[in-house]
Design a protein around this motif. Sequence first.
Motif, PDB file in Angstrom:
ATOM      1  N   LYS A  44       0.850  -1.194   0.000  1.00  0.00           N
ATOM      2  CA  LYS A  44       0.000   0.000   0.000  1.00  0.00           C
ATOM      3  C   LYS A  44       0.886   1.245   0.000  1.00  0.00           C
ATOM      4  CE  LYS A  44      -3.835  -2.019   2.651  1.00  0.00           C
ATOM      5  NZ  LYS A  44      -4.563  -1.972   3.935  1.00  0.00           N
ATOM      6  N   ASP A  45       0.468   2.359  -0.631  1.00  0.00           N
ATOM      7  CA  ASP A  45      -0.765   2.479  -1.378  1.00  0.00           C
ATOM      8  C   ASP A  45      -0.554   2.248  -2.878  1.00  0.00           C
ATOM      9  OD1 ASP A  45       0.701   4.791  -1.953  1.00  0.00           O
ATOM     10  OD2 ASP A  45      -1.005   6.133  -1.770  1.00  0.00           O
ATOM     11  N   GLU A 147       7.007  14.802   2.877  1.00  0.00           N
ATOM     12  CA  GLU A 147       5.671  14.540   3.399  1.00  0.00           C
ATOM     13  C   GLU A 147       4.627  14.751   2.318  1.00  0.00           C
ATOM     14  OE1 GLU A 147       4.684  16.531   7.002  1.00  0.00           O
ATOM     15  OE2 GLU A 147       6.598  16.079   7.973  1.00  0.00           O
ATOM     16  N   PHE A 151      -2.663   8.595   4.092  1.00  0.00           N
ATOM     17  CA  PHE A 151      -3.394   7.557   3.376  1.00  0.00           C
ATOM     18  C   PHE A 151      -4.514   7.099   4.298  1.00  0.00           C
ATOM     19  CE2 PHE A 151      -4.085   2.958   2.719  1.00  0.00           C
ATOM     20  CZ  PHE A 151      -4.542   2.980   1.408  1.00  0.00           C
ATOM     21  N   LYS A 180      -2.623   6.490   7.819  1.00  0.00           N
ATOM     22  CA  LYS A 180      -1.180   6.303   7.870  1.00  0.00           C
ATOM     23  C   LYS A 180      -0.526   7.561   7.312  1.00  0.00           C
ATOM     24  CE  LYS A 180      -1.556   1.325   6.917  1.00  0.00           C
ATOM     25  NZ  LYS A 180      -3.019   1.293   7.001  1.00  0.00           N
ATOM     26  N   GLN A 181       0.631   7.896   7.808  1.00  0.00           N
ATOM     27  CA  GLN A 181       1.393   8.993   7.216  1.00  0.00           C
ATOM     28  C   GLN A 181       1.905   8.562   5.845  1.00  0.00           C
ATOM     29  OE1 GLN A 181       4.375   9.517  10.346  1.00  0.00           O
ATOM     30  NE2 GLN A 181       3.500  11.536  10.792  1.00  0.00           N
ATOM     31  N   LYS A 182       1.905   9.497   4.906  1.00  0.00           N
ATOM     32  CA  LYS A 182       2.376   9.201   3.561  1.00  0.00           C
ATOM     33  C   LYS A 182       3.536  10.128   3.200  1.00  0.00           C
ATOM     34  CE  LYS A 182      -0.313   9.959  -0.112  1.00  0.00           C
ATOM     35  NZ  LYS A 182      -1.353   9.701  -1.156  1.00  0.00           N
ATOM     36  N   ASP A 194       5.287   6.420  -3.446  1.00  0.00           N
ATOM     37  CA  ASP A 194       4.749   6.639  -2.102  1.00  0.00           C
ATOM     38  C   ASP A 194       5.240   5.556  -1.150  1.00  0.00           C
ATOM     39  OD1 ASP A 194       3.336   8.753  -3.126  1.00  0.00           O
ATOM     40  OD2 ASP A 194       1.387   7.737  -3.118  1.00  0.00           O
ATOM     41  N   LEU A 196       4.396   4.445   3.169  1.00  0.00           N
ATOM     42  CA  LEU A 196       3.510   4.703   4.292  1.00  0.00           C
ATOM     43  C   LEU A 196       4.230   4.450   5.613  1.00  0.00           C
ATOM     44  CD1 LEU A 196       0.201   3.035   3.024  1.00  0.00           C
ATOM     45  CD2 LEU A 196       1.008   5.384   2.684  1.00  0.00           C
ATOM     46  N   ASP A 221       6.329  -0.977   0.182  1.00  0.00           N
ATOM     47  CA  ASP A 221       6.056   0.455   0.306  1.00  0.00           C
ATOM     48  C   ASP A 221       5.350   0.781   1.617  1.00  0.00           C
ATOM     49  OD1 ASP A 221       7.183   0.741  -2.174  1.00  0.00           O
ATOM     50  OD2 ASP A 221       5.295   1.051  -3.243  1.00  0.00           O
ATOM     51  N   ASN A 222       4.600  -0.163   2.147  1.00  0.00           N
ATOM     52  CA  ASN A 222       3.975  -0.008   3.461  1.00  0.00           C
ATOM     53  C   ASN A 222       5.006  -0.459   4.490  1.00  0.00           C
ATOM     54  OD1 ASN A 222       2.179   0.323   5.567  1.00  0.00           O
ATOM     55  ND2 ASN A 222       0.746  -1.250   4.883  1.00  0.00           N
TER      56      ASN A 222
END
Length: 278
Positions: A44-45, A147, A151, A180-182, A194, A196, A221-222
């Motif tokens: 994600k994402d 930043e 998400f 979640k912070q992206k 991206d 997360l 990515d997550n």
Amino acid sequence: MAEKNGIVASVIETVKTIVYALLIAGVFRTLFFQPFWIPSGSMKDTLLIGDFLFVNKMAYGYSYASCPSILIPALGVDIGADDFCGMFEDSDDRLFGSDPERGDVVVFRHPVTGRDFIKRLIGLPGERIQVVDGQLFINDEAVPQVEAGIFSEIMEPQGSGRQRPQCFNGAVGDGAECIKQKFVETLPGGISHDILNIGNRALDNTGVFTVPEDHFFFMGDNRDNSTDSRVAQVAGGVGFVPRKDIVGRADRVIFSSAGRSMLAFWTWRGDRFFEKVE
């Protein structure tokens, strides 16, 4: 008697048609594209649970891992690429081979379990990889992160595995907003994607990994919800992935469903159909 012979001939022709169809499908899947469902939230994402895509096997050439694997738990079917092409497993050569590029989203066979994994290529042979306070370093240089908001998703069971997401805003109940912070991370070479952040987790700080020759380093990515190269194989992780275990490149999402089944049309994500994987 003539009628009986006609029935037998019809059955034989039907069986032959099925066999030919399976052979053609097997060759197509082995040489060109392999279907792949996203089973977890580790990417994600960029990729969501329930995304369906075709893996481009032509992108990096062919090894034993290019042979099809068939996993149908409900029927007790578990056939790996090594069952079809195990005689080639010890070879490090790839037919028409080329290496994946940093930033590619790649499907590979887990070096121990043989299960298909999908992650982003981060580290190339000979490079030093480290994560410090959630910041990725490649060859001792910090990889820029900017930043990019949040998400957001609903806290609920997702996909056929009924997994619940993890949230930066703590434990929330079903139906509540899970955020979640992206960040946008730009890798050496200019590929931006991206990532997360859920919070302070164990894998936000690692030692230095030196990628061996003919191996690659992958991450999800997550970042706080991914079993990847940051965890050694002996500890249940992916570790360094040999070149021979690479299956292909994920290029485009073909179909996406947020429900337990692709037949649940009311859960289809039409905005993700044919979306490019970046």
